[in-house]
Design an enzyme around this catalytic site. Structure first.
Site: not given
Ligand SMILES: [Mg+2]
Length: 237
Positions: A9, A112-113
């Site tokens: 993350d 973003d993960e």
């Molecule tokens: Mg994040």
């Protein structure tokens, strides 16, 4: 065999990627080191916080609140416009391509993960060592940081990556569940909405452990299918 899962993350993704982009263009101030947010047009009342630095977070500023309200909490807050979405997509792709070097079993959960299934790709190394290597490489090669959750299923890996931030690696293995997960307030459980928390509290359920130990039938009676889901989550299934 147990599955070997990492959840990656990016820390404050939109703000961090903007910071890296600004530094690349010659800016000397790293906006990650000051109270800063990425927001829409500041002159419009409707402008909202899209991302925040760790220091902005310390002032209690939340993603989604108005810039007006954020500035009341922190008068010297700096507001930045952010980059075109295409730029963020490029950072996301760079990360994804690096992660492909570690496994082809990647699930892109959001911009973003990512979840990485490393079960067949440890090659004598440990899951934690792989996490350390990835964390170091991302920082050195791309200039932004990630949190990594290390566990034997996706839910626990996702919970773990959300523990202390930024730039941290957390494990959440079976023998750590009581201490690291069950002690957390119920609001920290994945898929628990804001409206569910007070209802659970009324039933005497304050922590994730309380929910895990509650009678599943009672939870289903109160919350239906969603109740079944969150009870299963609390019991790491
Ligand atoms: Mg994040």
């Amino acid at each position: 065999m147990e599955r070997q899962i990492l959840h990656i993350d990016v820390n404050n993704a939109f703000l961090s990627w903007t910071a890296v982009e600004m530094l690349k263009a010659g800016e000397t101030l790293d906006i990650r080191t000051i109270p800063a947010i990425i927001g829409g047009d500041e002159t419009r009342r409707a402008g909202i916080v899209l991302a925040k630095s760790m220091l902005a977070k310390k002032y209690g500023i939340k993603t989604g609140e108005t810039i007006y309200s954020a500035k009341k909490k922190c008068p010297n807050l700096k507001v930045y416009r952010g980059c075109e979405y295409r730029v963020y997509r490029e950072y996301s792709n760079k990360l994804y391509n690096m992660l492909l070097e570690y496994t082809d079993k990647i699930e892109r959960f959001s911009i973003d993960e990512c979840f990485l299934d490393m079960t067949e790709y440890l090659a004598g190394s440990t899951l934690l060592d792989k996490a350390k290597e990835i964390s170091k490489r991302v920082k050195e090669e791309f200039g932004f940081t990630v949190n990594i959750g290390v566990a034997h299923n996706k839910l626990l890996a996702k919970m773990a990556s959300d523990f202390e931030k930024p730039d941290k690696i957390h494990t959440l293995f079976e023998n750590e569940i009581e201490n690291k997960m069950w002690t957390l307030p119920i609001s920290e459980l994945f898929m628990i909405g804001r409206k569910t928390v007070p209802k659970l509290n009324q039933m005497g359920i304050k922590t994730i452990g309380d929910l895990a130990k509650a009678d599943k039938k009672d939870i289903i009676k109160k919350f239906g299918k969603h109740g079944s889901l969150i009870w299963e989550y609390a019991n790491r299934n």
